[in-house]
Design an enzyme around this catalytic site. Structure first.
Site, short mmCIF file in Angstrom:
data_model
loop_
_atom_site.label_atom_id
_atom_site.label_comp_id
_atom_site.label_asym_id
_atom_site.label_seq_id
_atom_site.Cartn_x
_atom_site.Cartn_y
_atom_site.Cartn_z
N HIS A 109 -58.19 -18.64 -59.69
CA HIS A 109 -58.18 -17.24 -60.10
C HIS A 109 -57.36 -16.39 -59.59
O HIS A 109 -56.41 -16.14 -58.48
CB HIS A 109 -59.96 -16.31 -58.76
CG HIS A 109 -59.60 -15.18 -59.76
ND1 HIS A 109 -60.94 -14.87 -59.64
CD2 HIS A 109 -58.62 -13.87 -60.26
CE1 HIS A 109 -60.88 -12.82 -60.10
NE2 HIS A 109 -59.77 -12.84 -60.15
N HIS A 142 -54.09 -13.60 -60.36
CA HIS A 142 -53.04 -12.69 -61.45
C HIS A 142 -51.73 -12.34 -61.32
O HIS A 142 -50.33 -11.61 -60.87
CB HIS A 142 -53.54 -11.37 -61.48
CG HIS A 142 -55.28 -11.17 -61.36
ND1 HIS A 142 -55.58 -10.50 -62.85
CD2 HIS A 142 -56.36 -11.10 -60.36
CE1 HIS A 142 -57.53 -10.17 -62.34
NE2 HIS A 142 -56.89 -10.99 -61.36
N ARG A 177 -49.74 -11.39 -63.86
CA ARG A 177 -48.85 -9.80 -64.54
C ARG A 177 -47.76 -9.72 -65.65
O ARG A 177 -47.29 -9.45 -65.90
CB ARG A 177 -48.35 -9.32 -63.41
CG ARG A 177 -49.27 -8.80 -62.90
CD ARG A 177 -50.36 -8.23 -62.41
NE ARG A 177 -51.36 -7.66 -60.91
CZ ARG A 177 -53.05 -7.68 -61.30
NH1 ARG A 177 -52.87 -7.71 -62.55
NH2 ARG A 177 -53.63 -7.46 -59.94
N ASN A 186 -55.67 -10.34 -68.03
CA ASN A 186 -56.07 -9.15 -68.03
C ASN A 186 -54.60 -8.86 -67.81
O ASN A 186 -53.19 -7.33 -66.99
CB ASN A 186 -56.59 -7.95 -67.09
CG ASN A 186 -56.41 -8.45 -65.40
OD1 ASN A 186 -56.01 -9.47 -65.20
ND2 ASN A 186 -56.73 -7.41 -64.69
N ASP A 192 -62.34 -11.14 -66.67
CA ASP A 192 -61.75 -10.54 -65.55
C ASP A 192 -60.84 -9.08 -64.92
O ASP A 192 -59.94 -8.78 -66.73
CB ASP A 192 -60.76 -11.79 -64.54
CG ASP A 192 -61.00 -11.28 -63.22
OD1 ASP A 192 -61.95 -10.97 -61.89
OD2 ASP A 192 -59.97 -11.38 -62.62
N HIS A 213 -66.32 -11.96 -63.85
CA HIS A 213 -66.75 -11.01 -63.29
C HIS A 213 -67.91 -10.58 -63.14
O HIS A 213 -67.99 -9.75 -64.65
CB HIS A 213 -64.88 -10.13 -63.63
CG HIS A 213 -64.67 -9.08 -62.90
ND1 HIS A 213 -63.87 -9.13 -61.89
CD2 HIS A 213 -65.39 -7.46 -62.88
CE1 HIS A 213 -64.42 -6.98 -61.99
NE2 HIS A 213 -64.99 -6.60 -62.11
N ASN A 235 -61.74 -5.45 -55.59
CA ASN A 235 -63.24 -5.26 -56.19
C ASN A 235 -63.71 -7.09 -56.84
O ASN A 235 -62.59 -7.65 -57.34
CB ASN A 235 -62.86 -5.16 -57.72
CG ASN A 235 -63.98 -3.91 -58.54
OD1 ASN A 235 -64.97 -4.25 -58.05
ND2 ASN A 235 -63.51 -3.51 -59.87
N ASP A 286 -57.64 -14.17 -56.24
CA ASP A 286 -58.56 -13.63 -57.18
C ASP A 286 -56.74 -12.32 -56.58
O ASP A 286 -56.75 -11.39 -55.88
CB ASP A 286 -59.13 -12.88 -56.78
CG ASP A 286 -59.59 -11.35 -57.76
OD1 ASP A 286 -58.58 -11.27 -58.88
OD2 ASP A 286 -60.36 -10.33 -57.76
N HIS A 338 -49.63 -5.66 -56.60
CA HIS A 338 -49.15 -4.51 -56.74
C HIS A 338 -48.50 -3.56 -56.39
O HIS A 338 -47.95 -4.10 -55.25
CB HIS A 338 -50.12 -3.73 -56.59
CG HIS A 338 -51.91 -3.67 -58.19
ND1 HIS A 338 -52.28 -4.19 -59.33
CD2 HIS A 338 -52.98 -4.92 -57.29
CE1 HIS A 338 -53.11 -4.94 -59.45
NE2 HIS A 338 -54.42 -4.47 -58.07
O1 DOR Z 1 -59.53 -6.25 -56.88
C1 DOR Z 1 -58.85 -6.51 -58.50
N1 DOR Z 1 -57.93 -6.85 -58.61
N2 DOR Z 1 -60.20 -7.14 -59.07
C2 DOR Z 1 -59.98 -7.64 -59.95
O2 DOR Z 1 -61.37 -7.96 -60.76
C3 DOR Z 1 -59.20 -7.36 -60.84
C4 DOR Z 1 -57.73 -7.33 -59.78
C5 DOR Z 1 -56.93 -6.99 -60.69
O3 DOR Z 1 -56.02 -7.26 -61.69
O4 DOR Z 1 -55.33 -6.75 -60.06
ZN ZN Z 2 -62.70 -9.87 -61.00
ZN ZN Z 3 -58.93 -11.59 -60.60
#
Ligand code: DOR
Ligand code: ZN
Ligand code: ZN
Length: 425
Positions: A60, A62, A64, A94, A152, A179, A278, A305, A309
């Site tokens: 899991h 991201h 980006r 995503n 997700d 998710h 989240n 996860d 950012h």
């Molecule tokens: O905290 C989170 N950030 N939960 C998610 O499900 C998505 C993720 C994100 O893409 O930043």
């Molecule tokens: Zn998630």
């Molecule tokens: Zn996630």
């Protein structure tokens, strides 16, 4: 090209073998594991005092990429993974655009081969653009090498559409990564619904927001027979629901993220975006349930996860900031510090939950084990190094974590991926 890892303490979850062994690698394969290897090698690594584990597989992450490269790229995320001992990452879809067809999957896979030092497996979206309206190109993505599909960031709220996706996933031999969040119940919540949220004057996210979808997804997996993997479980009742599903013999696995076993809302020191993710940090009973679940193999997997950012998106109050924290460079050390060092998990269970079990979820038979014939994906982990987590040292573009300054024990000192040394401390 031969590489020899000498004097380490090998943990192999597949054979359950552990002890002092040398490991010989030729090109991208492990060719020998034995008490003493005297063969010639081009490179010798001394792993005295360290665990030698199969490279971690993070289900899991991201990355980006494409479209949100200001947060992370295949290269920076891949380098961060290598530093965290992670040799295979599953990238969530995503991105911008959302990865929802076979060509987009193939694009990430081909760019990752040159850009990332570690293996990247792209996860496909369940619906087009993650809009929850029409099914994505599930067959095309499965053919392009997606081992799973996931929405997700949100749940597919239309259960009928979701059930169709599950049937297609099953027919194409891939899993659902879920998710679990009933979007209609969030009601603007930004942290766990408890006294702390009240004290901070913030809207809360109750446990039921997660639990109702965990229950629904298990029931739908039962009806369709799809392999269901529950992402970032954070509540006591989700552990109970997974336990019941497993008792029934359903093909369900569950993951927990380090922040959900290492911290409760009591640890939140201020109303800052770095505490916002989240699902959110939960209460004491929930964390105890996570630990019970991990210890008793109800929770099979530790995944991060990893959600990078920018400073601008996170350096604000919880009500204003986006959800998510980084984790790929700190997951091994937090797992060791919070679970192994405290005697909750054995070092072998750490290797199981961070490598062997994720390999099984993905259906990878040549990863997750330190044994002859496997792909040479290996992490060398020194359990005696003590230090404080420092976001300024991160290879990830994301510095957004509440663990800055956190004292930990155990450090990844070497990572080998596909036979190449991709990180050396
Ligand atoms: O905290 C989170 N950030 N939960 C998610 O499900 C998505 C993720 C994100 O893409 O930043
Ligand atoms: Zn998630
Ligand atoms: Zn996630």
């Amino acid at each position: 090209m031969k590489t020899l890892i000498q004097n380490g303490y090998v943990l192999d979850p597949e054979s359950k073998r552990e002890g002092k062994f040398d490991v010989l690698i030729e090109d991208n394969k492990i060719i020998k594991v034995a008490e003493q290897i005297t063969d010639h090698a081009d490179k010798v690594l001394d792993a005295s005092g360290c665990y030698v584990m199969p490279g971690f597989i993070d289900l899991h992450v991201h990355l980006r990429d494409p479209g949100l490269e200001y947060k992370e790229t295949l290269e920076t995320g891949g380098k961060a993974a290598a530093r965290g001992g992670v040799t295979t990452i599953c990238a969530m879809p995503n991105t911008k655009p959302v990865v929802d067809n076979g060509e987009k999957v193939a694009d990430v896979h081909s760019r990752a081969k040159t850009d990332s030092p570690v293996h990247v497996i792209q996860i496909g979206a369940i619906t087009i653009g993650q809009q929850g309206q029409e099914l994505a190109d599930i067959e095309g993505m499965a053919k392009a090498g997606c081992h799973a599909i996931s929405e997700d960031g949100k749940s597919v709220m239309n259960a009928s559409l979701y059930r169709k996706a599950m049937k297609l996933a099953k027919d194409n031999g891939i899993s659902i990564f879920a998710h679990c969040e009933d979007i209609t119940m969030v009601e603007g919540g930004v942290m766990h619904a408890d006294e702390k949220a009240q004290a901070l004057g913030l809207k809360g996210i109750t446990n039921a927001v997660e639990d109702v979808i965990v229950a629904r997804d298990i029931l739908l997996a039962k009806e369709t027979g799809v392999r269901l993997h529950l992402c970032h479980c954070s509540t006591e009742d989700s552990v109970k629901l997974v336990e019941a599903a497993k008792k029934e013999g359903l093909p369900v696995t569950a993951e927990v993220c380090p922040h959900h076993f290492a911290m409760t809302t009591d640890d939140i020191t201020e109303d800052h975006g770095n505490w916002k993710m989240n699902p959110p940090l939960r209460g004491k009973e929930d964390v105890e349930a996570m630990i019970y679940g991990l210890k008793n193999d109800i929770i099979d997997i530790i995944a991060t996860d990893h959600a990078p950012h920018s400073e601008e998106e996170k350096n604000k109050s919880m009500a204003q900031a986006v959800f998510g924290i980084v984790g790929i460079e700190t997951s091994a050390t937090l797992t060791y510090t919070e679970l192994v060092d405290k005697g909750i998990l054995t070092p072998m269970q750490m290797a199981e939950k961070m490598s062997y079990n994720p390999a099984k979820v993905l259906g990878l038979t040549d990863k997750g084990s330190v044994s002859e014939g496997m792909i040479a994906d290996i992490v060398i982990f020194d359990p005696n190094k003590e230090y404080a987590i420092d976001v300024n040292s991160f290879f990830s573009k994301g510095k957004n974590t509440p663990f800055h300054g956190y004292k930990v024990t155990g450090k990844v000192v070497g990572t080998i991926c596909n036979g190449n040394i991709v990180f050396e401390a």
